[in-house]
Design a protein around this motif. Structure first.
Motif, PDB file in Angstrom:
ATOM      1  N   PHE B  52      25.149  22.548  36.590  1.00 45.10           N
ATOM      2  CA  PHE B  52      25.203  23.992  36.320  1.00 45.10           C
ATOM      3  C   PHE B  52      24.365  24.769  37.341  1.00 45.10           C
ATOM      4  O   PHE B  52      24.736  25.866  37.754  1.00 45.10           O
ATOM      5  CB  PHE B  52      24.718  24.280  34.896  1.00 45.10           C
ATOM      6  N   MET B  57      25.998  28.459  37.878  1.00 46.94           N
ATOM      7  CA  MET B  57      26.252  28.881  36.494  1.00 46.94           C
ATOM      8  C   MET B  57      24.964  29.031  35.703  1.00 46.94           C
ATOM      9  O   MET B  57      24.974  29.538  34.599  1.00 46.94           O
ATOM     10  CB  MET B  57      27.187  27.882  35.803  1.00 46.94           C
ATOM     11  N   ASP B  58      23.879  28.552  36.278  1.00 49.49           N
ATOM     12  CA  ASP B  58      22.598  28.675  35.597  1.00 49.49           C
ATOM     13  C   ASP B  58      21.560  29.149  36.613  1.00 49.49           C
ATOM     14  O   ASP B  58      21.630  28.781  37.790  1.00 49.49           O
ATOM     15  CB  ASP B  58      22.202  27.310  35.013  1.00 49.49           C
ATOM     16  N   GLU B  77      25.615  39.145  41.084  1.00 45.63           N
ATOM     17  CA  GLU B  77      26.487  38.529  40.079  1.00 45.63           C
ATOM     18  C   GLU B  77      27.957  38.564  40.503  1.00 45.63           C
ATOM     19  O   GLU B  77      28.693  37.603  40.297  1.00 45.63           O
ATOM     20  CB  GLU B  77      26.290  39.298  38.757  1.00 45.63           C
ATOM     21  N   LYS B  78      28.348  39.665  41.180  1.00 45.99           N
ATOM     22  CA  LYS B  78      29.758  39.797  41.586  1.00 45.99           C
ATOM     23  C   LYS B  78      30.143  38.765  42.632  1.00 45.99           C
ATOM     24  O   LYS B  78      31.187  38.111  42.535  1.00 45.99           O
ATOM     25  CB  LYS B  78      30.023  41.205  42.126  1.00 45.99           C
ATOM     26  N   SER B  81      30.275  35.360  41.128  1.00 45.46           N
ATOM     27  CA  SER B  81      31.498  35.157  40.357  1.00 45.46           C
ATOM     28  C   SER B  81      32.669  34.861  41.280  1.00 45.46           C
ATOM     29  O   SER B  81      33.513  34.013  40.999  1.00 45.46           O
ATOM     30  CB  SER B  81      31.819  36.397  39.534  1.00 45.46           C
ATOM     31  N   GLU B  82      32.697  35.597  42.395  1.00 50.25           N
ATOM     32  CA  GLU B  82      33.819  35.410  43.326  1.00 50.25           C
ATOM     33  C   GLU B  82      33.797  34.003  43.928  1.00 50.25           C
ATOM     34  O   GLU B  82      34.848  33.363  44.068  1.00 50.25           O
ATOM     35  CB  GLU B  82      33.741  36.470  44.432  1.00 50.25           C
ATOM     36  N   ARG B  84      32.548  31.347  42.550  1.00 42.73           N
ATOM     37  CA  ARG B  84      32.978  30.403  41.498  1.00 42.73           C
ATOM     38  C   ARG B  84      34.481  30.434  41.328  1.00 42.73           C
ATOM     39  O   ARG B  84      35.125  29.410  41.127  1.00 42.73           O
ATOM     40  CB  ARG B  84      32.320  30.771  40.162  1.00 42.73           C
ATOM     41  N   ARG B  85      35.053  31.652  41.421  1.00 41.03           N
ATOM     42  CA  ARG B  85      36.487  31.783  41.173  1.00 41.03           C
ATOM     43  C   ARG B  85      37.318  31.218  42.315  1.00 41.03           C
ATOM     44  O   ARG B  85      38.317  30.537  42.085  1.00 41.03           O
ATOM     45  CB  ARG B  85      36.834  33.265  40.948  1.00 41.03           C
TER      46      ARG B  85
END
Lengths: 768, 252
Positions: B52, B57-58, B77-78, B81-82, B84-85
């Motif tokens: 994680f 994720m952590d 954070e954005k 997220s990108e 990770r996606r």
């Protein structure tokens, strides 16, 4: 142990606990207040009417009176206990000056009276029968309430000077809805001033058996006794006296029902969120063998503590507030004998609120039974069984952005979950729009047509039949007047379907000059036609086309009902016809005038008021605003209050609902975040859910407001005499500003309610 | 070989101020492009926490994670997220699917964000992947209408949708029977052969035996490593034995 758990829990969710407690306190306060008010109202009312010995039957009469005939009727009727004829000296309101204020603009029929000997006493503010000395005047309590005058002021009535010695409670005419007001002076002063006004008689009876009032009324009418004026009964006096405070109590009860519902909803949402939060712990407790009822107790104890604190707080506040609300009641009716019992009832009220909350929480906690240990420990959240909305598929979606799609899809998949929120939004929309539409409708100029008033500029009303000719002559020669019509109102007898006779007031004249709105049919156009106000049509059971019989000087005359109209004047019980009649005496005459130049209205009103000081001259706008003005301004205030209340409800319920959803869906949110959805994506998804539910809510709420709301508003207005009307909708406020306000409220609450979504940690919620 | 992820002295603590415990105690790791790394260790050793932490994720208590030259502890954070996606794929022990979406919608979910115009292409790719992992007929099924193994395959499809640089798996076969487990591992091996890096957390020697490198963890630290030849589908029993011996050696 419970204390520690409850205390920790309350500290962890201070805001929500506080909100819930405030709702409970407000609900308890309102219920307790309503109970206290109901008991005080009925107590005060009974005391007032007992002390004043309110007449059971009162016939107002203007014109000649045959006292001997009345006395013989009273002797023959075995149900009559006492009987009296009271003189009421009508004084032109412009001739009454109290302190520095003239009553010229008052629409009340103000008059003088002496203290009665047998019953219908006028009481002072301590509830005692007033003994008035020469030179003193006692003023109706309503003029104290609106600060028109105070004790010690000089009062000038038709030039004679009095000193305001006090204020009086009048059990028959106290209410603002009653159109006459009695001032009390001494017998000597009355005799001195008697010629300066017109005498109206109040023929009053006290009965041995009030339950036989129906028979008594019929006997009075069939005896053909004096009846040139309104007929009033004890029940009506009671209703009139109770109505304004009664309406306040009704509003309090309505609001308390609303607040109790919100309190229940907020408890439901926070409790469900808490259960979702504690899902795993509940599973563990079940797994290690803690009995279900013991687990329930932990949750129940917290809400019992909140409910108990809230209820007690509410009760204390209600005791603090009762003084303000009882002030009006005590002023108009005096102190109640039931005040201690009222407090006991208040306590019973809050106990009911407390028990209802505990029972409700207990009901919500029943779902503990459904929590399976394995599911709770494995997933940590409830695994709802859902039917996926199949036709709504992401791979086929071209219309919405993925976030909006996911929001809407969730609503479709879990319709039941969103039903509560939808209901709240529908109700909120409804309570925003209906009062607003009602306000728009009644404040519209054309609304007076629904009130039985034509569209003219000025009216001159007089009870003095002999002077009509003078008025007509002056008006006829006034070149500024483009049109006028003379309407005389007379009382006739009408044969009812069961053969008995009743009085009916008929306005005679040309009704085509200033037409009013007819709900069915049209104005009378021929000698044998009559139109009825909706209340009269209902009471007489007549429809358009029916024939009714009027008795004129002993002879029956058939008249066909040409139309039914709404009327708020004269208690809503009127009729219009154009046949000529010279036999019956005139009750009053109204001359309706229209000017070619509207800017002249103000100066003409002044001119005619001076010229015809025996008549009441009023600008029609002034007349409407005095008749309906207070209603319009109350409705306007109510509609503002409704907007504020609805928006607060919307914000609170949406906020709590969103908090519950976030607590329920931590796992899904963690998955989304793991897959690369940002916090703002997630907020967009939740906003789409609430906006979607809001759109459906607004559509349903608006439809409901324009259908059911219109019916309800019509019913409310019908109680004042107007039968049918359609809402005047202001599209800008109803269809744009109101939804916009709701949208802002919902988005604000959603943003606030979903702010925690960003704090959800992926690893805490997904890690095995 | 180019490094895809560098974990630099990662510390992750849990607990309150005075009673903190380091679940990751200064762990440093590097994963190369196209590498298959397995992480083994007893329960509570910090395997999942490391995964994680490396995938962003952590949050970390201390240390850094560099992904393709970018410090994940520094970015917003954005951006995280990108990454990770688009560049990472995830597979968990329990199939983490959204309950109100059917199988194919769950698979296409990360690819559809801001990309609905390409929905037909995305759907076609998802169908291709589903056929490849043997769930081609289950497109419109609810997630409650398929088995755990089938869901895990759907999870793999979802992880592959954006052609990630690396796939993280937290005990991806932990909830499956041995047949399903082997099938899934075959798919993983195939993906890895095509150049996608893998980092799997596992207890299972059979799973670890397919990797290029195994890191053994104990009390929040990497205590040992075992390097293996690239798996070519042969000699699996020998590799399993080698892993088992090493496991005994490090006391797992």
């Amino acid at each position: 142990m419970y204390n520690r758990i409850i205390w920790n829990d309350i500290l962890k969710s201070k805001l929500i606990t506080l909100t819930t407690m405030i709702f409970v306190a407000v609900a308890a306060m309102l219920v307790s207040l309503a109970a206290i008010l109901v008991f005080n109202l009925s107590g005060s009312l009974d005391t007032l009417m007992k002390n004043a010995k309110t007449p059971h039957f009162m016939q107002m009469h203007s014109g000649e009176i045959d006292t001997v005939r009345l006395e013989s009727f009273a002797k023959q009727n075995s149900n009559i206990n006492t009987f009296q004829v009271v003189e009421f000296l009508n004084i032109d309101s412009a001739q009454i000056i109290l302190g520095n204020n003239s009553l010229a603009n008052s629409i009340q029929d103000n008059g003088l009276s002496v203290q009665n000997e047998q019953f219908d006493y006028l009481l002072d503010l301590s509830g005692n029968i007033i003994h008035v000395s020469d030179g003193e005047i006692y003023v109706p309590i309503s003029y104290m309430r609106d600060n028109t005058t105070k004790i010690g002021d000089l009062a000038i009535i038709s030039g004679k000077e009095f000193v305001v010695a006090g204020f009086l409670r009048d059990s028959t005419m106290n209410s603002s809805l009653s159109s006459s007001k009695r001032f009390l002076i001494s017998t000597n002063d009355f005799a001195e001033i008697k010629d300066l006004g017109s005498i109206e008689y109040l023929i009053e009876f006290r009965l041995k058996d009030y339950s036989a009032i129906g028979e008594f009324e019929a006997a009075y009418t069939s005896a053909g006794l004096e009846a040139n004026g309104p007929t009033l009964t004890y029940t009506l006096f009671k209703t009139l006296n109770a109505i304004s405070d009664g309406m306040m109590i009704a509003v309090i009860l309505l609001v308390s029902a609303l607040v109790v519902t919100i309190a229940f909803m907020s408890i439901r949402f926070t409790l469900l969120a808490k259960i979702e939060d504690d899902y795993r712990e509940i599973g563990v407790m079940k797994a290690i063998g803690i009995h279900l009822s013991d687990i329930k107790k932990i949750y129940l104890a917290k809400y019992a503590a909140i409910a108990a604190t809230g209820s007690i707080l509410g009760f204390i506040i209600s005791l603090m507030f009762q003084g303000i609300l009882l002030e009006n009641l005590r002023l108009f009716m005096g102190k109640s004998e039931n005040s201690y019992f009222a407090i006991v009832l208040g306590i019973i009220g809050i106990l009911i609120v407390f028990l209802a909350i505990v029972a409700y929480v207990n009901g919500v906690l029943k779902r503990f039974k459904k929590i399976t240990v394995a599911e709770a420990i494995r997933f940590g959240t409830s695994q709802e069984k859902k039917v996926v909305a199949k036709r709504f598929s992401l791979v086929r979606n071209r219309l919405y952005s993925t976030n909006i799609f996911l929001g809407i899809k969730d609503v479709f998949t879990r319709k039941r979950l969103y039903a509560t929120m939808l209901m709240v939004l529908v109700i909120s929309t409804f309570i925003i729009i209906v009062p607003q539409n009602l306000f728009n409708t009644i404040s519209e100029k054309s609304f007076i047509q629904y009130m039985g008033i034509g569209n003219y500029d000025l009216r001159i009303q007089t009870n003095t039949a002999e002077k009509i000719k003078d008025i007509v002559k002056t008006i006829d020669s006034d070149s500024a007047i483009s049109k006028y019509v003379v309407m005389t109102t007379k009382t006739f007898k009408v044969k009812t379907s069961n053969g008995s006779e009743e009085n009916i007031k008929v306005e005679l004249g040309d009704h085509s000059a200033f037409p009013i709105a007819y709900s069915v049919g049209r104005a009378p156009a021929a000698e044998n036609e009559i139109s009825l106000s909706s209340i009269n049509a209902d009471e007489l059971g007549k429809e358009v086309g029916d024939v009714m019989k009027l008795v004129i000087e002993g002879r029956e005359k058939d008249l066909r009902v040409s139309g039914i109209y709404s009327d708020v004047t004269n208690g809503g019980k009127t009729a219009k016809a154009l046949f000529s009649d010279n036999t019956t005496s005139v009750m009053w005459t109204i001359i309706c005038v229209e000017f070619s130049d509207k800017s002249l209205v103000d100066s003409k009103v002044l001119g005619y008021s001076d010229k015809f000081d025996f008549a009441k001259t009023s600008d029609i706008d002034e007349f409407v605003s005095q008749t309906l003005g207070s209603t319009i301004s109350s409705v306007q205030k109510a509609s503002f209050a409704a907007i504020v209340v609805a928006l607060i409800i919307t914000v609170i319920v949406t906020l709590l609902f969103m908090k519950m959803l976030i607590a329920k869906e931590r796992y899904s949110i963690a998955i989304m975040k793991a897959l690369g959805f940002t916090n703002s994506d997630i907020r967009t998804q939740y906003a789409s859910r609430s906006v979607f539910v809001l759109i459906v809510g607004i559509i349903l709420g608006t439809l409901l407001a324009n259908t059911l709301g219109e019916v309800l508003a019509s019913a409310l207005i019908a109680s004042f005499g107007a039968a049918t009307f359609s809402f005047t909708v202001n599209p800008l406020t109803a269809y744009f500003l109101s939804p916009l306000m709701m949208l802002v409220a919902v988005l604000f609450a959603t943003k606030l309610g979903t702010s925690d979504a960003g704090q959800i940690n992926i690893s805490d919620n997904i890690k095995e | 070989m180019k490094k895809i992820i560098i974990g630099d002295h990662i510390v992750k603590s849990f607990g309150v101020k005075d009673d903190q415990r380091n679940v990751l105690d200064g762990v440093s790791v590097e994963i190369n492009e196209g590498e298959f790394v397995a992480i083994m260790g007893p329960s509570g050793s910090g395997k999942s926490t490391l995964m994680f932490a490396l995938s962003g994720m952590d949050s970390l208590t201390n240390g850094r994670v560099i992904f393709e030259g970018m410090d994940l502890t520094e970015i917003g954070e954005k951006e995280l997220s990108e990454i990770r996606r688009i560049k990472m794929g995830f597979i968990f022990q329990q199939p983490t699917m959204l309950k109100y979406l059917n199988i194919i919608d769950n698979i296409v979910l990360p690819s559809m964000r801001n990309n609905r115009k390409n929905a037909p292409k995305i759907a076609e790719k998802a169908r291709k992947l589903m056929r490849r992992v043997g769930i081609g007929d289950f497109e419109k099924r609810d997630i409650t209408q398929v088995s755990g193994g089938q869901l895990q395959r759907a999870g793999i499809c979802r992880a592959l949708m954006n052609n990630p640089k690396i796939i993280f798996g937290d005990e991806p076969t932990g909830a499956l029977n041995s047949k399903s487990s082997e099938d899934i591992m075959d798919i993983f091996s195939e993906i890895n052969m095509e150049g996608t890096a893998l980092m799997l957390v596992t207890h299972d020697a059979k799973v670890a035996a397919r990797s290029d490198r195994i890191m053994f963890m104990h009390d929040g630290k990497i205590v040992s490593e075992l390097k293996l030849e690239k798996f070519n589908g042969k000699d699996i029993e020998d590799r399993i034995n080698e892993v088992t011996v090493k496991m005994r050696e490090v006391g797992i």
